[in-house]
Design an enzyme around this catalytic site. Structure first.
Site, PDB file in Angstrom:
ATOM      1  N   PRO A  36       0.793  -1.198   0.000  1.00 57.71           N
ATOM      2  CA  PRO A  36       0.000   0.000   0.000  1.00 57.71           C
ATOM      3  C   PRO A  36       0.830   1.254   0.000  1.00 57.71           C
ATOM      4  O   PRO A  36       1.786   1.387   0.744  1.00 57.71           O
ATOM      5  CB  PRO A  36      -0.736  -0.085   1.325  1.00 57.71           C
ATOM      6  CG  PRO A  36       0.109  -0.976   2.181  1.00 57.71           C
ATOM      7  CD  PRO A  36       1.164  -1.568   1.333  1.00 57.71           C
ATOM      8  N   GLU A  37       0.401   2.149  -0.817  1.00 59.38           N
ATOM      9  CA  GLU A  37       0.930   3.507  -0.778  1.00 59.38           C
ATOM     10  C   GLU A  37      -0.214   4.379  -0.265  1.00 59.38           C
ATOM     11  O   GLU A  37      -1.254   3.861   0.135  1.00 59.38           O
ATOM     12  CB  GLU A  37       1.412   3.925  -2.176  1.00 59.38           C
ATOM     13  CG  GLU A  37       2.436   2.930  -2.730  1.00 59.38           C
ATOM     14  CD  GLU A  37       2.995   3.298  -4.096  1.00 59.38           C
ATOM     15  OE1 GLU A  37       3.067   4.500  -4.404  1.00 59.38           O
ATOM     16  OE2 GLU A  37       3.340   2.383  -4.848  1.00 59.38           O
TER      17      GLU A  37
END
Length: 291
Positions: A2-3
């Site tokens: 995840p960003e």
DNA sequence: CCGCGGGCCTGAGAGC
DNA sequence: TGCTCTCAGGCCCGCG
């Protein structure tokens, strides 16, 4: 996974079930996350109410009625799923069908409203930590983070200043959480493409001159904000693991212009997208569009 | 202080 | 089919 866009998507999915609810029971099935979960983790959470669920960069921050903050990070492969009142959500069914994922359900929050929130993380690069709210500014995990890219304070002038004197490439500078906090490999590549700037360009070449941010800094800040807004709107990017808390997939991977498109035609010029390795990670870009 | 490379983990996919 | 190898969205740490 995840960003920033994926973490924000997760936050929005968890907020309705966690905010205002209490921890009835906390189960830890495997304490071996990035750092071992504290021995008293469950005890310190049980009975507390979640007053708010926020985000800083790629960290989720749950404000608790005890005055503590629960800091959570998804690492590379972490995800949360919500089961409402015993009903199986889409992702629960998905995991159940694949059955292996249940083996990586490391932490389970039983909430007072009947919802169950489960943290699953095959690679165990994710982490959870409880810290006193009063000490949050001094928290080592958060202390050296740069500005939130979607905040008003993050603008071309600030960004140009942060890049002044940097010896590294733009790719490395954008990936550096001290410069701007929340981008990862995908959105760095995509933002540079939108700004038509080469990932190999020296970061200091966008520094301000004569006290004014130059056009490149303006373009890059605009590109960063735009790509993050677009990705959040799409519910993030689902490559392998990322799903919304309700189990549905994010859509932004269909909008990648360069990421994971080595050899494919550039959508702007018909040249080919190229892959190179910078500081040990893949960079995707169009050599003819990005200078 | 800065920048780089290694390492932490498991799983998916490619190639043989 | 099954083995081996490479690679993956993150971040901390130690080194020079």
């Amino acid at each position: 996974m995840p960003e920033l866009p994926e973490v924000e998507t997760v936050r929005r999915g968890l907020q309705p079930v966690m905010e205002g609810a209490g921890f009835t029971k906390v189960e830890v099935r495997d304490r071996r996350l990035r750092w071992p979960l504290a021995k008293d983790f469950e005890k310190r959470l049980t009975g507390l109410t979640v007053e708010g669920l926020g985000r800083r960069a790629k960290y989720l921050l749950a404000d608790l009625s005890s005055g503590d903050v629960l800091i959570m990070h998804l690492g590379m492969s972490g995800s949360f799923r919500v089961d409402q009142n015993g009903a199986k959500s889409a992702i629960a069914k998905y995991h159940h069908e694949k059955s292996k994922s249940v083996a990586h359900d490391h932490v389970v929050f039983h909430m007072s409203n009947g919802a169950t929130v489960t943290f699953n993380d095959p690679r165990r690069f994710g982490s959870m930590k409880l810290v006193a709210r009063a000490k949050l500014e001094r928290e080592p995990l958060l202390r050296s983070l740069g500005p939130e890219p979607l905040g008003n304070e993050f603008d071309a002038a600030m960004f140009a200043r942060a890049c002044a004197g940097k010896k590294t490439s733009l790719k490395a500078a954008l990936s550096d959480q001290r410069v701007v906090a929340g981008l990862g490999n995908i959105y760095v590549c995509e933002a540079l493409y939108r700004a038509r700037l080469s990932p190999k360009r020296g970061a200091s070449t966008i520094a301000e001159r004569n006290g004014k941010p130059n056009a490149r800094a303006v373009a890059l800040v605009d590109a960063i904000k735009a790509v993050l807004h677009d990705a959040i709107k799409a519910g993030g990017s689902s490559l392998r693991d990322h799903r919304r808390a309700d189990g549905s997939l994010g859509d932004f991977q269909h909008n990648f212009q360069v990421y994971d498109r080595e050899g494919a035609p550039c959508r702007s010029c018909k040249g080919k997208v190229r892959r190179i390795v910078q500081t040990g990670r893949s960079t995707f870009y169009c050599p003819s569009c990005q200078k």
